[in-house]
Scaffold this motif. Structure first.
Motif, PDB file in Angstrom:
ATOM      1  N   LYS A  38     -35.561 -89.102 -23.886  1.00  0.00           N
ATOM      2  CA  LYS A  38     -34.681 -90.111 -24.811  1.00  0.00           C
ATOM      3  C   LYS A  38     -34.296 -89.167 -26.116  1.00  0.00           C
ATOM      4  O   LYS A  38     -35.128 -88.472 -26.972  1.00  0.00           O
ATOM      5  N   ARG A  39     -33.003 -89.535 -26.526  1.00  0.00           N
ATOM      6  CA  ARG A  39     -32.476 -89.030 -27.742  1.00  0.00           C
ATOM      7  C   ARG A  39     -32.781 -89.913 -28.974  1.00  0.00           C
ATOM      8  O   ARG A  39     -32.866 -91.055 -28.806  1.00  0.00           O
ATOM      9  N   CYS A  40     -33.054 -89.166 -30.025  1.00  0.00           N
ATOM     10  CA  CYS A  40     -33.149 -89.966 -31.229  1.00  0.00           C
ATOM     11  C   CYS A  40     -32.896 -89.036 -32.449  1.00  0.00           C
ATOM     12  O   CYS A  40     -31.907 -87.860 -32.418  1.00  0.00           O
ATOM     13  N   GLU A  41     -32.696 -89.940 -33.697  1.00  0.00           N
ATOM     14  CA  GLU A  41     -32.368 -89.181 -34.706  1.00  0.00           C
ATOM     15  C   GLU A  41     -33.386 -88.426 -35.431  1.00  0.00           C
ATOM     16  O   GLU A  41     -34.598 -88.490 -35.135  1.00  0.00           O
ATOM     17  N   ASP A  42     -33.143 -87.298 -36.134  1.00  0.00           N
ATOM     18  CA  ASP A  42     -34.409 -86.671 -36.515  1.00  0.00           C
ATOM     19  C   ASP A  42     -35.009 -87.181 -37.733  1.00  0.00           C
ATOM     20  O   ASP A  42     -34.802 -88.246 -38.291  1.00  0.00           O
ATOM     21  N   SER A  52     -41.229 -94.605 -36.436  1.00  0.00           N
ATOM     22  CA  SER A  52     -40.670 -95.635 -35.460  1.00  0.00           C
ATOM     23  C   SER A  52     -39.943 -95.196 -34.341  1.00  0.00           C
ATOM     24  O   SER A  52     -39.690 -95.519 -33.195  1.00  0.00           O
ATOM     25  N   ALA A  53     -39.297 -93.753 -34.617  1.00  0.00           N
ATOM     26  CA  ALA A  53     -38.738 -93.111 -33.371  1.00  0.00           C
ATOM     27  C   ALA A  53     -39.633 -93.062 -32.180  1.00  0.00           C
ATOM     28  O   ALA A  53     -38.871 -93.086 -31.212  1.00  0.00           O
ATOM     29  N   TRP A  54     -40.908 -92.839 -32.282  1.00  0.00           N
ATOM     30  CA  TRP A  54     -41.685 -92.784 -31.010  1.00  0.00           C
ATOM     31  C   TRP A  54     -41.680 -93.980 -30.385  1.00  0.00           C
ATOM     32  O   TRP A  54     -42.041 -93.852 -29.211  1.00  0.00           O
ATOM     33  N   ASN A  55     -41.222 -95.053 -30.785  1.00  0.00           N
ATOM     34  CA  ASN A  55     -41.131 -96.421 -29.955  1.00  0.00           C
ATOM     35  C   ASN A  55     -40.403 -96.068 -28.901  1.00  0.00           C
ATOM     36  O   ASN A  55     -40.283 -96.891 -27.912  1.00  0.00           O
ATOM     37  N   GLU A  75     -52.602 -87.984 -23.606  1.00  0.00           N
ATOM     38  CA  GLU A  75     -50.910 -88.510 -23.366  1.00  0.00           C
ATOM     39  C   GLU A  75     -50.067 -87.581 -24.258  1.00  0.00           C
ATOM     40  O   GLU A  75     -50.450 -87.333 -25.305  1.00  0.00           O
ATOM     41  N   VAL A  76     -48.733 -87.541 -23.596  1.00  0.00           N
ATOM     42  CA  VAL A  76     -47.929 -86.850 -24.536  1.00  0.00           C
ATOM     43  C   VAL A  76     -46.506 -87.698 -24.567  1.00  0.00           C
ATOM     44  O   VAL A  76     -46.103 -88.282 -23.526  1.00  0.00           O
ATOM     45  N   LYS A  77     -45.857 -87.796 -25.782  1.00  0.00           N
ATOM     46  CA  LYS A  77     -44.520 -88.303 -25.890  1.00  0.00           C
ATOM     47  C   LYS A  77     -43.515 -87.401 -26.096  1.00  0.00           C
ATOM     48  O   LYS A  77     -44.100 -86.176 -26.806  1.00  0.00           O
ATOM     49  N   VAL A  78     -42.241 -87.287 -25.734  1.00  0.00           N
ATOM     50  CA  VAL A  78     -41.261 -86.258 -25.876  1.00  0.00           C
ATOM     51  C   VAL A  78     -39.858 -87.121 -26.343  1.00  0.00           C
ATOM     52  O   VAL A  78     -39.456 -87.766 -25.798  1.00  0.00           O
ATOM     53  N   TYR A  80     -35.804 -86.039 -28.388  1.00  0.00           N
ATOM     54  CA  TYR A  80     -34.988 -84.855 -28.324  1.00  0.00           C
ATOM     55  C   TYR A  80     -33.873 -85.160 -29.625  1.00  0.00           C
ATOM     56  O   TYR A  80     -33.348 -86.544 -29.186  1.00  0.00           O
ATOM     57  N   SER A  81     -33.351 -84.381 -30.133  1.00  0.00           N
ATOM     58  CA  SER A  81     -32.341 -84.940 -31.259  1.00  0.00           C
ATOM     59  C   SER A  81     -31.187 -83.692 -31.161  1.00  0.00           C
ATOM     60  O   SER A  81     -31.283 -83.024 -30.260  1.00  0.00           O
ATOM     61  N   ASN A  82     -30.339 -83.844 -32.057  1.00  0.00           N
ATOM     62  CA  ASN A  82     -28.905 -82.795 -32.068  1.00  0.00           C
ATOM     63  C   ASN A  82     -29.691 -81.396 -32.520  1.00  0.00           C
ATOM     64  O   ASN A  82     -28.878 -80.334 -32.379  1.00  0.00           O
ATOM     65  N   THR A  83     -30.914 -81.330 -33.420  1.00  0.00           N
ATOM     66  CA  THR A  83     -31.371 -80.083 -33.759  1.00  0.00           C
ATOM     67  C   THR A  83     -32.726 -79.702 -32.914  1.00  0.00           C
ATOM     68  O   THR A  83     -32.806 -78.221 -33.157  1.00  0.00           O
ATOM     69  N   GLY A  84     -33.228 -80.237 -32.150  1.00  0.00           N
ATOM     70  CA  GLY A  84     -34.733 -79.686 -31.680  1.00  0.00           C
ATOM     71  C   GLY A  84     -35.334 -80.874 -30.765  1.00  0.00           C
ATOM     72  O   GLY A  84     -34.620 -82.061 -30.514  1.00  0.00           O
ATOM     73  N   ILE A  85     -36.472 -80.520 -30.274  1.00  0.00           N
ATOM     74  CA  ILE A  85     -37.114 -81.251 -29.330  1.00  0.00           C
ATOM     75  C   ILE A  85     -38.601 -81.704 -30.062  1.00  0.00           C
ATOM     76  O   ILE A  85     -39.367 -80.757 -30.659  1.00  0.00           O
ATOM     77  N   TYR A  86     -39.072 -82.931 -29.835  1.00  0.00           N
ATOM     78  CA  TYR A  86     -40.362 -83.476 -30.393  1.00  0.00           C
ATOM     79  C   TYR A  86     -41.234 -83.707 -29.407  1.00  0.00           C
ATOM     80  O   TYR A  86     -41.019 -84.048 -28.358  1.00  0.00           O
ATOM     81  N   PHE A  87     -42.492 -83.452 -29.734  1.00  0.00           N
ATOM     82  CA  PHE A  87     -43.732 -83.774 -28.956  1.00  0.00           C
ATOM     83  C   PHE A  87     -44.780 -84.397 -29.746  1.00  0.00           C
ATOM     84  O   PHE A  87     -44.997 -83.905 -31.018  1.00  0.00           O
ATOM     85  N   LEU A  88     -45.522 -85.343 -29.440  1.00  0.00           N
ATOM     86  CA  LEU A  88     -46.631 -85.985 -29.632  1.00  0.00           C
ATOM     87  C   LEU A  88     -47.682 -86.190 -28.739  1.00  0.00           C
ATOM     88  O   LEU A  88     -47.624 -86.702 -27.694  1.00  0.00           O
ATOM     89  N   TYR A  89     -48.847 -85.256 -29.183  1.00  0.00           N
ATOM     90  CA  TYR A  89     -49.822 -85.250 -28.097  1.00  0.00           C
ATOM     91  C   TYR A  89     -50.980 -86.318 -28.769  1.00  0.00           C
ATOM     92  O   TYR A  89     -51.225 -86.245 -29.956  1.00  0.00           O
ATOM     93  N   LYS A  90     -51.510 -87.117 -27.950  1.00  0.00           N
ATOM     94  CA  LYS A  90     -52.714 -88.002 -28.263  1.00  0.00           C
ATOM     95  C   LYS A  90     -53.970 -87.663 -27.503  1.00  0.00           C
ATOM     96  O   LYS A  90     -53.837 -87.703 -26.172  1.00  0.00           O
ATOM     97  N   CYS A  91     -55.050 -87.238 -28.053  1.00  0.00           N
ATOM     98  CA  CYS A  91     -56.286 -86.656 -27.251  1.00  0.00           C
ATOM     99  C   CYS A  91     -57.504 -87.161 -27.630  1.00  0.00           C
ATOM    100  O   CYS A  91     -57.997 -87.058 -28.777  1.00  0.00           O
ATOM    101  N   ALA A  92     -58.091 -87.982 -26.663  1.00  0.00           N
ATOM    102  CA  ALA A  92     -59.451 -88.342 -27.095  1.00  0.00           C
ATOM    103  C   ALA A  92     -60.292 -87.445 -27.111  1.00  0.00           C
ATOM    104  O   ALA A  92     -60.097 -86.327 -26.155  1.00  0.00           O
ATOM    105  N   ASP A  93     -61.382 -87.287 -27.842  1.00  0.00           N
ATOM    106  CA  ASP A  93     -62.355 -86.307 -27.919  1.00  0.00           C
ATOM    107  C   ASP A  93     -63.704 -86.626 -28.731  1.00  0.00           C
ATOM    108  O   ASP A  93     -63.601 -87.772 -29.267  1.00  0.00           O
TER     109      ASP A  93
END
Length: 245
Positions: A38-42, A52-55, A75-78, A80-93
């Motif tokens: 999904k698209r987002c603003e930076d 809040s963009a990650w929602n 788990e990972v969320k992804v 993208y915006s007009n300038t780049g692509i975002y990733f969020l990793y959540k790792c139990a450890d």
């Protein structure tokens, strides 16, 4: 013909034809090997996924190789915006196995998250990015010719070409050997860093092949992947597909 196309055409003349990883995507979901991005603003990268963009994004689960019941949920969320692509990793450890204290080291030999972006199936050249729990990175371009591959670091890696990345830790300190409950990694990859790869930047309907990984070293080597690979993470024919909304 672009400079990249001309360069790779010369390489292909030496290495022979390189089949792409074909296949039409009929359904955009994790089970079919694809994910809608999904698209987002930076927004500001904080390392804890507090924007809040990650929602807008759904969590994508990574599976542990050879384990029906994974040791740690990943788990990972992804987005993208007009300038780049975002990733969020959540790792139990439970423990941070992370001693390296500089960028561009062999981060895959300790706890790490990784992502691979193959933007144009006509050429087996893709971007790989790794980030450790201590927030050290490895950004490289990979030419892969029939399993023979090598990583190349970015040139003039500054300004708008630099990634933005941050990590956070839950239930402990962010230091080598710390006992923890988990950690997160938040990453922004600017399109300018991917230049001159083809099919960049993505627009609505663009498809990139991709895969996302994690390696944990608490008790031996535990590799996790979005799309399963049987050996090296560089099995590009097994990558999934990002479909940009």
């Amino acid at each position: 013909m672009t400079r990249l196309s001309l360069f790779l055409a010369l390489l292909l003349a030496n290495y022979g034809s390189l089949p792409g990883a074909g296949g039409n995507i009929k359904k955009a979901d994790q089970g079919s090997g694809s994910a809608i991005i999904k698209r987002c603003e930076d927004f500001t990268v904080t390392g804890d996924g507090s924007s809040s963009a990650w929602n807008k994004a759904e969590w994508i689960k990574l599976s542990e190789r050879g384990a029906d019941d994974p040791a740690y949920e990943t788990e990972v969320k992804v987005l993208y915006s007009n300038t780049g692509i975002y990733f969020l990793y959540k790792c139990a450890d439970k423990k941070l196995v992370s001693t390296m204290n500089a960028d561009n080291m062999d981060l895959w030999n300790e706890d790490v998250v990784e992502l691979f972006l193959w933007t144009d199936e006509n050429y087996t050249v893709y971007f790989e990015y790794e980030l450790s729990p201590l927030n050290y990175e490895l950004p490289i371009i990979i030419p892969n010719f029939n399993g023979k591959f090598k990583g190349w670091l970015p040139w003039h890696y500054e300004g708008a070409k630099r990634t933005v990345h941050a990590t956070s830790v839950k239930g402990g300190e962010k230091k080598s050997g710390a006992d923890v409950k988990g950690w997160m990694a938040e990453i922004f990859i600017p399109y300018k860093l991917l230049d001159p790869l083809n099919n960049v930047p993505p627009v609505s309907g663009t498809k990139w092949r991709a895969n996302m990984y994690r390696i944990d070293y608490d008790n031996g080597v535990k590799p996790f992947a979005w799309q399963k690979v049987s050996g090296t993470f560089h099995e590009y024919k097994k990558f999934g597909t990002f479909i940009f909304e």
